[in-house]
Write an enzyme that holds these catalytic residues in place. Structure first.
Site, PDB file in Angstrom:
ATOM      1  N   CYS A  96       3.417  29.824 -41.362  1.00  0.00           N
ATOM      2  CA  CYS A  96       3.007  30.173 -42.696  1.00  0.00           C
ATOM      3  C   CYS A  96       1.897  29.531 -42.841  1.00  0.00           C
ATOM      4  O   CYS A  96       2.001  28.728 -43.706  1.00  0.00           O
ATOM      5  CB  CYS A  96       4.046  30.702 -43.551  1.00  0.00           C
ATOM      6  SG  CYS A  96       3.335  31.352 -44.893  1.00  0.00           S
ATOM      7  N   CYS A 156       6.406  30.730 -45.809  1.00  0.00           N
ATOM      8  CA  CYS A 156       7.276  31.857 -45.540  1.00  0.00           C
ATOM      9  C   CYS A 156       8.275  31.520 -44.277  1.00  0.00           C
ATOM     10  O   CYS A 156       7.520  30.872 -43.228  1.00  0.00           O
ATOM     11  CB  CYS A 156       6.516  33.185 -45.257  1.00  0.00           C
ATOM     12  SG  CYS A 156       5.760  33.767 -46.801  1.00  0.00           S
ATOM     13  N   CYS A 191       1.480  29.676 -47.316  1.00  0.00           N
ATOM     14  CA  CYS A 191       2.481  28.892 -47.967  1.00  0.00           C
ATOM     15  C   CYS A 191       3.502  28.563 -46.886  1.00  0.00           C
ATOM     16  O   CYS A 191       3.405  27.576 -46.172  1.00  0.00           O
ATOM     17  CB  CYS A 191       3.072  29.696 -49.208  1.00  0.00           C
ATOM     18  SG  CYS A 191       3.729  31.332 -48.711  1.00  0.00           S
TER      19      CYS A 191
END
Lengths: 113, 204
Positions: free
Chosen positions: B102, B107, B105
């Protein structure tokens, strides 16, 4: 479906009894677990929309990454805390001074014990 | 903005203060927070994803359903409750290796793998795996032939990915439980392959 309901369903199949492999600790300090759980629980309770928090988390991570010489070491859950504080303040559920006062009060209280 | 760098103790105190304010205002309960910590520390973890993979390895119909609609196939398995995202399972083959990241961020498919490991959340992994996946995978010990295509799947607010690793040779007669025992978290992220047990010392 809420997460506890899911886990109960899994418990019924005995799956939660399976030991964890790849044994890295999920959280490296209790505060990381607490701040993680707070955000998920507040979203579950409808205090804010998960996406609102998620967008702020992305913004906080980018803010850290854009610093040429970050003052603070990288810590994922610290970004998580910053995002959570921001969302709660924006929604008028929290103020920065309230948070500082309480942290100071708790510290004094701890020192008395 | 203050330039003061907070110590771990100060951060811990701040989280404690935040929690106490929210509880006092009736926005949150201690029980709700404790329950979530319990779930993510002890109950949800890669053993769930391993069960999904083992089932896919042994049940071609389930595998088809998993690749077509992982959200639904996992729900049938009793796994659900993402934050509104869809789950997509990508299959490794002899010619293609998949890896997830990700970039924005961190995820991660929590409900099948639990919470992400530290390296997955690091700025270095998130930046490098999209630019030089073959090198990053080699650093993880995954040596791929130049003929193997590598696909990097960037998770986002809408979609979370999980890798369906290749089933190793010499496991044809294994039970589902035995298979579950060799499927690792990293293999389901794409940062490892499931090793051929004939090349290992012992069977689980």
């Amino acid at each position: 479906m809420t997460r506890p309901a899911i886990v109960e369903q899994l418990d019924a199949h005995g799956q939660s009894a399976v030991p964890r492999t790849n044994g890295e600790l999920t959280f490296s300090a209790p505060w990381e677990a607490a701040v993680f759980a707070l955000a998920v629980a507040l979203s579950d309770a409808g205090t804010f929309d998960w996406r609102e928090f998620h967008q702020q988390l992305i913004a906080e991570i980018q803010r850290w990454e854009r610093q040429a010489h970050p003052a603070e070491d990288w810590n994922y859950y610290q970004r998580w805390l910053a995002a959570l504080e921001y969302v709660l303040c924006r929604r008028g559920l929290l103020t920065e001074s309230e948070l500082q006062d309480r942290a100071a009060a708790l510290a004094t209280h701890d020192h008395h014990h | 903005m203050s330039t003061h760098v907070r110590s771990q103790e100060e951060i811990a105190a701040r989280v404690k203060a935040l929690e106490s304010i929210l509880i006092e205002k009736g926005i949150m309960t201690t029980a709700a927070v404790d329950r979530l910590v319990e779930i993510y520390e002890n109950e949800v973890g890669p053993q769930l994803g391993a069960k999904v993979v083992a089932r896919a390895w042994t049940d071609p119909v389930f595998k088809q359903r998993l690749l077509a609609d992982a959200t639904k196939a996992c729900a049938d398995f009793g796994i659900g409750g993402l934050q509104g995202e869809d789950m997509v399972v990508v299959e490794n083959t002899a010619d293609r290796h998949n890896v997830i990241v990700c970039t924005l961020c961190s995820c991660y498919p929590w409900t099948v793998l639990g919470l992400p490991p530290t390296w997955y959340k690091s700025p270095e992994y998130r930046a490098r795996v999209v630019i030089e996946p073959r090198t990053v995978l080699a650093e993880f010990g995954v040596q791929l032939s130049d003929l193997t295509e590598i696909r990097v799947w960037d998770s986002n607010a809408e979609t979370r990915y999980m890798v369906l690793p290749c089933r190793p040779a010499h496991t044809e007669d294994w039970s589902i439980d035995d298979l579950v025992g060799i499927i690792t978290r990293d293999a389901m992220v794409g940062a490892a392959i499931v090793a051929d047990p004939a090349e290992q010392q012992t069977r689980p």
